[in-house]
Design a protein around this motif. Sequence first.
Motif, mmCIF file in Angstrom:
data_model
loop_
_atom_site.group_PDB
_atom_site.id
_atom_site.type_symbol
_atom_site.label_atom_id
_atom_site.label_comp_id
_atom_site.label_asym_id
_atom_site.label_seq_id
_atom_site.Cartn_x
_atom_site.Cartn_y
_atom_site.Cartn_z
ATOM 1 N N ILE A 78 -10.016 -15.942 -5.704
ATOM 2 C CA ILE A 78 -8.669 -15.476 -5.358
ATOM 3 C C ILE A 78 -7.902 -16.607 -4.687
ATOM 4 C CG2 ILE A 78 -7.344 -13.830 -3.962
ATOM 5 C CD1 ILE A 78 -9.788 -11.899 -4.309
ATOM 6 N N LYS A 79 -6.751 -16.955 -5.241
ATOM 7 C CA LYS A 79 -5.916 -18.024 -4.697
ATOM 8 C C LYS A 79 -5.175 -17.506 -3.471
ATOM 9 C CE LYS A 79 -2.667 -21.588 -6.156
ATOM 10 N NZ LYS A 79 -3.270 -22.580 -5.294
ATOM 11 N N LEU A 80 -5.178 -18.295 -2.412
ATOM 12 C CA LEU A 80 -4.610 -17.887 -1.136
ATOM 13 C C LEU A 80 -3.312 -18.609 -0.820
ATOM 14 C CD1 LEU A 80 -4.770 -16.564 1.720
ATOM 15 C CD2 LEU A 80 -6.160 -18.532 2.400
ATOM 16 N N TYR A 81 -2.307 -17.834 -0.428
ATOM 17 C CA TYR A 81 -1.060 -18.358 0.134
ATOM 18 C C TYR A 81 -0.936 -17.730 1.511
ATOM 19 C CZ TYR A 81 0.017 -19.867 -4.601
ATOM 20 O OH TYR A 81 -0.032 -20.473 -5.833
ATOM 21 N N GLY A 82 -1.338 -18.454 2.555
ATOM 22 C CA GLY A 82 -1.344 -17.929 3.905
ATOM 23 C C GLY A 82 -0.223 -18.480 4.752
ATOM 24 N N GLY A 83 -0.114 -17.935 5.963
ATOM 25 C CA GLY A 83 0.903 -18.387 6.898
ATOM 26 C C GLY A 83 2.300 -17.971 6.502
#
Length: 131
Positions: A78-83
């Motif tokens: 799963i690709k993460l885009y955090g913050g």
Amino acid sequence: MKIAVTYQDGDIFQHFGHTEFFKIYDIENTDIVKTEIVSTNGSGHGALAQFLHEHSVDTLICGGIGGGAQLALSQAGIKLYGGVTGKADDAVNDLLNNKLDYDPAVKCAHHEQEHGGAGHTCGAHGCGKHH
């Protein structure tokens, strides 16, 4: 593609491990074709990556997230885009238009910000020691 967003009252919920809901967006090409809000049913840090995997999610947008959860997401593909902060729908549209403002080095940010360097009191939820 399926994008999940940690979700609370229209906004991106800021602590992945404590999120009670995900809003899941089904994407075809660059269009949102379906959305649904799903309850995590009390799943904690470790189970949330599996929860997303079982819902065929391949991308996650969230606020703060700890290292263990990041690893679990990575292992689940799963690709993460955090913050990310703000409205969930806006973040998904920004991602689809390659305009999403995210932090590739996101951490479980509340540790230092709220509690200072002397330790934090996250309790037993697994992101550190209780002091």
